[in-house]
Motif scaffolding. Structure first.
Motif, PDB file in Angstrom:
ATOM      1  N   ARG A   1       0.860  -1.191   0.000  1.00 59.75           N
ATOM      2  CA  ARG A   1       0.000   0.000   0.000  1.00 59.75           C
ATOM      3  C   ARG A   1       0.898   1.243   0.000  1.00 59.75           C
ATOM      4  NH1 ARG A   1      -0.098  -2.493   4.826  1.00 59.75           N
ATOM      5  NH2 ARG A   1       0.791  -1.351   6.611  1.00 59.75           N
ATOM      6  N   LEU A   2       0.315   2.377  -0.324  1.00 58.28           N
ATOM      7  CA  LEU A   2       1.071   3.620  -0.286  1.00 58.28           C
ATOM      8  C   LEU A   2       1.384   4.012   1.157  1.00 58.28           C
ATOM      9  CD1 LEU A   2      -0.657   5.921  -2.929  1.00 58.28           C
ATOM     10  CD2 LEU A   2       1.443   4.606  -3.177  1.00 58.28           C
ATOM     11  N   SER A   3       2.550   4.558   1.379  1.00 60.26           N
ATOM     12  CA  SER A   3       2.861   5.178   2.664  1.00 60.26           C
ATOM     13  C   SER A   3       2.228   6.574   2.674  1.00 60.26           C
ATOM     14  CB  SER A   3       4.370   5.300   2.830  1.00 60.26           C
ATOM     15  OG  SER A   3       4.883   6.213   1.861  1.00 60.26           O
ATOM     16  N   ALA A   4       2.331   7.257   3.799  1.00 61.17           N
ATOM     17  CA  ALA A   4       1.828   8.632   3.866  1.00 61.17           C
ATOM     18  C   ALA A   4       2.554   9.516   2.859  1.00 61.17           C
ATOM     19  CB  ALA A   4       2.000   9.180   5.283  1.00 61.17           C
ATOM     20  N   ALA A   5       3.853   9.280   2.677  1.00 61.02           N
ATOM     21  CA  ALA A   5       4.616  10.065   1.704  1.00 61.02           C
ATOM     22  C   ALA A   5       4.164   9.774   0.276  1.00 61.02           C
ATOM     23  CB  ALA A   5       6.105   9.770   1.854  1.00 61.02           C
ATOM     24  N   GLY A   6       3.920   8.493  -0.028  1.00 55.09           N
ATOM     25  CA  GLY A   6       3.435   8.142  -1.363  1.00 55.09           C
ATOM     26  C   GLY A   6       2.080   8.745  -1.638  1.00 55.09           C
ATOM     27  N   ASP A   7       1.186   8.673  -0.665  1.00 54.98           N
ATOM     28  CA  ASP A   7      -0.139   9.255  -0.831  1.00 54.98           C
ATOM     29  C   ASP A   7      -0.065  10.770  -0.963  1.00 54.98           C
ATOM     30  OD1 ASP A   7      -3.077   8.608  -0.806  1.00 54.98           O
ATOM     31  OD2 ASP A   7      -3.024  10.049   0.846  1.00 54.98           O
ATOM     32  N   GLY A   8       0.930  11.373  -0.286  1.00 59.57           N
ATOM     33  CA  GLY A   8       1.079  12.824  -0.332  1.00 59.57           C
ATOM     34  C   GLY A   8       1.537  13.361  -1.674  1.00 59.57           C
ATOM     35  N   LEU A   9       1.898  12.469  -2.600  1.00 58.75           N
ATOM     36  CA  LEU A   9       2.320  12.904  -3.934  1.00 58.75           C
ATOM     37  C   LEU A   9       1.159  13.351  -4.811  1.00 58.75           C
ATOM     38  CD1 LEU A   9       5.021  10.194  -4.700  1.00 58.75           C
ATOM     39  CD2 LEU A   9       5.412  12.667  -4.620  1.00 58.75           C
ATOM     40  N   GLY A  10      -0.074  13.232  -4.304  1.00 61.10           N
ATOM     41  CA  GLY A  10      -1.245  13.556  -5.108  1.00 61.10           C
ATOM     42  C   GLY A  10      -1.163  14.884  -5.841  1.00 61.10           C
ATOM     43  N   PRO A  11      -0.894  16.009  -5.158  1.00 61.77           N
ATOM     44  CA  PRO A  11      -0.835  17.295  -5.863  1.00 61.77           C
ATOM     45  C   PRO A  11       0.230  17.334  -6.955  1.00 61.77           C
ATOM     46  CG  PRO A  11      -1.020  17.635  -3.502  1.00 61.77           C
ATOM     47  CD  PRO A  11      -0.779  16.167  -3.703  1.00 61.77           C
ATOM     48  N   VAL A  12       1.382  16.700  -6.709  1.00 61.99           N
ATOM     49  CA  VAL A  12       2.466  16.711  -7.695  1.00 61.99           C
ATOM     50  C   VAL A  12       2.080  15.895  -8.924  1.00 61.99           C
ATOM     51  CG1 VAL A  12       4.852  16.023  -8.144  1.00 61.99           C
ATOM     52  CG2 VAL A  12       4.239  17.057  -5.940  1.00 61.99           C
ATOM     53  N   LEU A  13       1.651  14.661  -8.716  1.00 63.41           N
ATOM     54  CA  LEU A  13       1.320  13.793  -9.852  1.00 63.41           C
ATOM     55  C   LEU A  13       0.073  14.270 -10.572  1.00 63.41           C
ATOM     56  CD1 LEU A  13       2.183  10.333  -8.259  1.00 63.41           C
ATOM     57  CD2 LEU A  13       3.546  11.686  -9.853  1.00 63.41           C
ATOM     58  N   GLY A  14      -0.889  14.810  -9.830  1.00 64.54           N
ATOM     59  CA  GLY A  14      -2.068  15.371 -10.482  1.00 64.54           C
ATOM     60  C   GLY A  14      -1.713  16.553 -11.372  1.00 64.54           C
ATOM     61  N   ALA A  15      -0.804  17.419 -10.894  1.00 64.30           N
ATOM     62  CA  ALA A  15      -0.384  18.572 -11.688  1.00 64.30           C
ATOM     63  C   ALA A  15       0.410  18.145 -12.914  1.00 64.30           C
ATOM     64  CB  ALA A  15       0.441  19.520 -10.816  1.00 64.30           C
ATOM     65  N   LEU A  16       1.295  17.159 -12.751  1.00 60.83           N
ATOM     66  CA  LEU A  16       2.050  16.658 -13.902  1.00 60.83           C
ATOM     67  C   LEU A  16       1.125  16.028 -14.936  1.00 60.83           C
ATOM     68  CD1 LEU A  16       5.149  15.099 -12.116  1.00 60.83           C
ATOM     69  CD2 LEU A  16       5.186  17.002 -13.746  1.00 60.83           C
ATOM     70  N   SER A  17       0.087  15.348 -14.463  1.00 56.76           N
ATOM     71  CA  SER A  17      -0.884  14.753 -15.378  1.00 56.76           C
ATOM     72  C   SER A  17      -1.623  15.837 -16.154  1.00 56.76           C
ATOM     73  CB  SER A  17      -1.877  13.882 -14.600  1.00 56.76           C
ATOM     74  OG  SER A  17      -2.899  13.409 -15.450  1.00 56.76           O
ATOM     75  N   ALA A  18      -2.049  16.879 -15.444  1.00 59.43           N
ATOM     76  CA  ALA A  18      -2.755  17.978 -16.111  1.00 59.43           C
ATOM     77  C   ALA A  18      -1.839  18.650 -17.137  1.00 59.43           C
ATOM     78  CB  ALA A  18      -3.245  18.992 -15.074  1.00 59.43           C
ATOM     79  N   TRP A  19      -0.603  18.919 -16.748  1.00 63.25           N
ATOM     80  CA  TRP A  19       0.335  19.576 -17.660  1.00 63.25           C
ATOM     81  C   TRP A  19       0.581  18.723 -18.903  1.00 63.25           C
ATOM     82  CZ3 TRP A  19       4.995  18.177 -19.767  1.00 63.25           C
ATOM     83  CH2 TRP A  19       5.685  19.183 -20.447  1.00 63.25           C
ATOM     84  N   SER A  20       0.837  17.446 -18.695  1.00 58.55           N
ATOM     85  CA  SER A  20       1.168  16.577 -19.830  1.00 58.55           C
ATOM     86  C   SER A  20      -0.006  16.371 -20.765  1.00 58.55           C
ATOM     87  CB  SER A  20       1.687  15.222 -19.339  1.00 58.55           C
ATOM     88  OG  SER A  20       0.702  14.546 -18.579  1.00 58.55           O
ATOM     89  N   ALA A  21      -1.229  16.579 -20.271  1.00 63.05           N
ATOM     90  CA  ALA A  21      -2.419  16.475 -21.119  1.00 63.05           C
ATOM     91  C   ALA A  21      -2.813  17.821 -21.716  1.00 63.05           C
ATOM     92  CB  ALA A  21      -3.584  15.912 -20.310  1.00 63.05           C
ATOM     93  N   GLY A  22      -2.009  18.854 -21.467  1.00 66.09           N
ATOM     94  CA  GLY A  22      -2.295  20.171 -22.025  1.00 66.09           C
ATOM     95  C   GLY A  22      -3.402  20.917 -21.303  1.00 66.09           C
ATOM     96  N   GLN A  23      -3.668  20.542 -20.056  1.00 67.61           N
ATOM     97  CA  GLN A  23      -4.716  21.203 -19.288  1.00 67.61           C
ATOM     98  C   GLN A  23      -4.101  22.170 -18.284  1.00 67.61           C
ATOM     99  OE1 GLN A  23      -6.638  17.883 -17.415  1.00 67.61           O
ATOM    100  NE2 GLN A  23      -7.739  17.256 -19.258  1.00 67.61           N
ATOM    101  N   PRO A  24      -4.876  23.166 -17.818  1.00 66.93           N
ATOM    102  CA  PRO A  24      -4.368  24.058 -16.766  1.00 66.93           C
ATOM    103  C   PRO A  24      -4.067  23.260 -15.498  1.00 66.93           C
ATOM    104  CG  PRO A  24      -6.394  24.923 -17.749  1.00 66.93           C
ATOM    105  CD  PRO A  24      -6.232  23.531 -18.265  1.00 66.93           C
ATOM    106  N   LEU A  25      -3.070  23.706 -14.758  1.00 66.80           N
ATOM    107  CA  LEU A  25      -2.678  22.973 -13.558  1.00 66.80           C
ATOM    108  C   LEU A  25      -3.765  22.969 -12.496  1.00 66.80           C
ATOM    109  CD1 LEU A  25       1.089  23.825 -13.016  1.00 66.80           C
ATOM    110  CD2 LEU A  25       0.044  22.065 -14.426  1.00 66.80           C
ATOM    111  N   ASN A  26      -4.677  23.944 -12.563  1.00 63.58           N
ATOM    112  CA  ASN A  26      -5.748  23.942 -11.554  1.00 63.58           C
ATOM    113  C   ASN A  26      -6.748  22.815 -11.765  1.00 63.58           C
ATOM    114  OD1 ASN A  26      -7.286  24.849 -13.738  1.00 63.58           O
ATOM    115  ND2 ASN A  26      -7.441  26.952 -12.987  1.00 63.58           N
ATOM    116  N   GLN A  27      -6.565  22.030 -12.829  1.00 63.88           N
ATOM    117  CA  GLN A  27      -7.400  20.845 -13.035  1.00 63.88           C
ATOM    118  C   GLN A  27      -6.873  19.630 -12.277  1.00 63.88           C
ATOM    119  OE1 GLN A  27     -10.350  20.815 -14.905  1.00 63.88           O
ATOM    120  NE2 GLN A  27      -9.978  23.026 -14.765  1.00 63.88           N
ATOM    121  N   ALA A  28      -5.711  19.790 -11.633  1.00 60.53           N
ATOM    122  CA  ALA A  28      -5.097  18.647 -10.950  1.00 60.53           C
ATOM    123  C   ALA A  28      -6.005  18.070  -9.877  1.00 60.53           C
ATOM    124  CB  ALA A  28      -3.766  19.071 -10.332  1.00 60.53           C
TER     125      ALA A  28
END
Length: 279
Positions: free
Chosen positions: A186-213
């Motif tokens: 399972r994810l540790s607290a640190a792994g789970d805490g990556l949500g904002p980072v990975l969500g923002a990278l996903s939005a950026w790589s899909a050409g969406q504004p970062l506030n869609q993360a």
């Protein structure tokens, strides 16, 4: 071509984020991007800002950043060429404060204050481990998964035992937890805490504004709908209060000089406290 046994949209999402990380993780790339902040500069001006690079190192790095669309080369005349960020490059830099925030909260504490640029580079090293993105995606969406089941999802065309080296590495890095051999992961607290980072990278790589993360189907945290309050005909007016400073949710304020401080100083080994991801 599918990489994992996940649905096509998720598989493509993971591939895009992995590619985005591969653009900025190579050594010195983030520092070069930060040195280009501001108006476009000539090659000699940029070289002076990243003077720790040896002769011949800057040009191939700069070319690779141009090739992936993060830096733009403008030839004004044969002898006047400048380099600056593209719009995509500017947008990607907005993810860096999120990485710093995560690193300050979750990475092991060094025995001296670290400049933000080192926090970013240490974090990127963890995120670009082989199969790391796919494993983190699966564990986030499915909570707990056995090693065999994880192998069938993350690397369906390989022998299932091949999942254990990257899993052990993520456990050692502090991003994944398990209670022992044969127990689910399972994810540790640190792994789970990556949500904002990975969500923002996903939005950026899909050409969406970062506030869609925040709306990401795996890493997002959509705000819950407010609970309706009962209507009161003569509701008293609440007293005005002043929020204490520093309680806002905006990204931390940091500047390029903060990122580059002690940039060429070798970092001594830090004592590793229990529970924190390794640098």
């Amino acid at each position: 071509m599918a990489i994992t046994a996940l649905p096509p949209d998720t598989d493509a999402d993971i591939a895009r984020v992995t590619e985005a990380l591969a653009m900025i993780t190579p050594r010195w790339n983030v520092r070069i991007l930060l040195a280009l902040s501001g108006p476009p500069v000539r090659y000699s001006e940029l070289a002076a800002k990243v003077s720790w690079l040896q002769n011949g190192q800057l040009h191939p790095k700069l070319k690779s950043l141009c090739d992936v669309g993060l830096v733009e080369r403008t030839e004004h005349t044969a002898r006047h060429v400048t380099y600056g960020h593209t719009e995509r490059g500017v947008a990607l830099l907005q993810v860096l404060p999120m990485i710093v925030t995560w690193a300050e909260e979750h990475l092991e504490k060094a025995d001296r204050p670290l400049p933000a640029i080192e926090q970013i580079e240490d974090s990127l090293t963890l995120l670009t481990r082989r199969h790391a993105a796919a494993i983190l995606w699966v564990l986030k969406s499915r909570k707990e998964v056995s090693g065999r089941a994880l192998a069938r999802i993350v690397m369906p065309s390989s022998d299932w035992t091949n999942v254990y080296p990257p899993l052990r590495q993520l456990v050692a890095d502090g991003l994944v937890d398990t209670e022992g051999i044969g127990r689910p992961y399972r994810l540790s607290a640190a792994g789970d805490g990556l949500g904002p980072v990975l969500g923002a990278l996903s939005a950026w790589s899909a050409g969406q504004p970062l506030n869609q993360a925040g709306q990401h189907p795996v890493w997002g945290h959509p705000q819950a709908k407010p609970v309706p309050r009962p209507w009161v005909s003569s509701q008293s007016r609440p007293a005005l209060t002043t929020l204490p400073r520093g309680t806002g949710e905006s990204s931390p304020a940091w500047h390029n000089r903060d990122l580059f401080s002690h940039a060429t100083t070798a970092r001594p080994k830090a004592v590793i406290p229990a529970g924190g991801p390794r640098r």
